[in-house]
Design a protein around this motif. Structure first.
Motif: not given
Lengths: 112, 114
Positions: A8-11, A19-22, A88-89, A107-111
């Protein structure tokens, strides 16, 4: 120019979750790389996966590559607040005069 | 310590003014790159140089100029022709081994227009 596309654009997740980004791309590749950028800082190289590799690990990072689907995923396990950053890939298209083709980032935010 | 340095961290430009961003590396890398980063647009390549005294335009070279007189240095000038220069500028270098290319980045310069 061609770009990798990330989703996603933001997570936003809680500490301890995965967390998984593609990343999807359009060209044939020599390798695919993932980079991390903390807010207002330069990028840092995380991991590189070659076109003949399917999976690679580095600490809490796991990267997969599916060249038939022209896609890659970055998994961060047991996330920490310090993982908060943009990811970024970048695609190394061997015939591209050593230029990397960049995705738009997740953009990953870990709370805590 | 080996690495890439960029200066200044913040730079203010007045209308009609040329400004130069510095990038120095002591990694003995042959290739150097300049990127522009705007919010939500990722990295866009401005110029790159694969060897001393040679450089090529990237995707958004208009309004920018570079030089590569020394292996260690790749300064970027933002000219008055660049009408929207406000952005975060990143310099990178690389030295591919075994045909693989990873890039090392400086901390960036944020350019603002007064």
């Amino acid at each position: 120019s061609q770009q990798g596309e990330e989703d996603p654009q933001a997570l936003s997740i809680q500490e301890g979750e995965n967390a998984t980004m593609n990343c999807s791309y359009k060209t044939s590749i020599n390798n695919l790389q993932w980079y991390r950028q903390n807010s207002g800082r330069g990028l840092v190289h995380l991991i590189l996966i070659r076109s003949n590799e399917r999976e690679k690990h580095s600490g809490r990072l796991r990267v997969t590559l599916d060249t038939s689907k022209k896609s890659s995923s970055l998994l961060i396990t047991a996330s920490r607040a310090a993982d908060t950053a943009s990811y970024f890939c970048a695609i190394d298209n061997a015939g591209n005069n050593r230029k990397l083709i960049w995705g738009l980032g997740t953009s990953l935010a870990v709370n805590p | 310590d080996g690495g890439i340095t960029q200066s200044p961290k913040y730079l203010f430009r007045k209308e009609g003014q040329n400004v130069t961003l510095s990038c120095e590396q002591n990694l003995n890398h042959d290739a150097m790159y300049w990127y522009r980063q705007d919010p939500g647009q990722g990295l866009r390549l401005i110029y790159y140089s694969q060897i001393v005294n040679d450089f090529q335009k990237g995707d958004i070279a208009e309004g920018y100029s570079v030089s590569r007189e020394k292996k260690e240095s790749f300064p970027l000038t933002v000219t008055s022709a660049q009408k929207n220069p406000t952005a975060f500028y990143l310099c990178a270098s690389s030295s591919p081994s075994g045909g693989e290319e990873t890039q090392y980045f400086g901390p960036g310069t944020r350019l603002l227009v007064l």
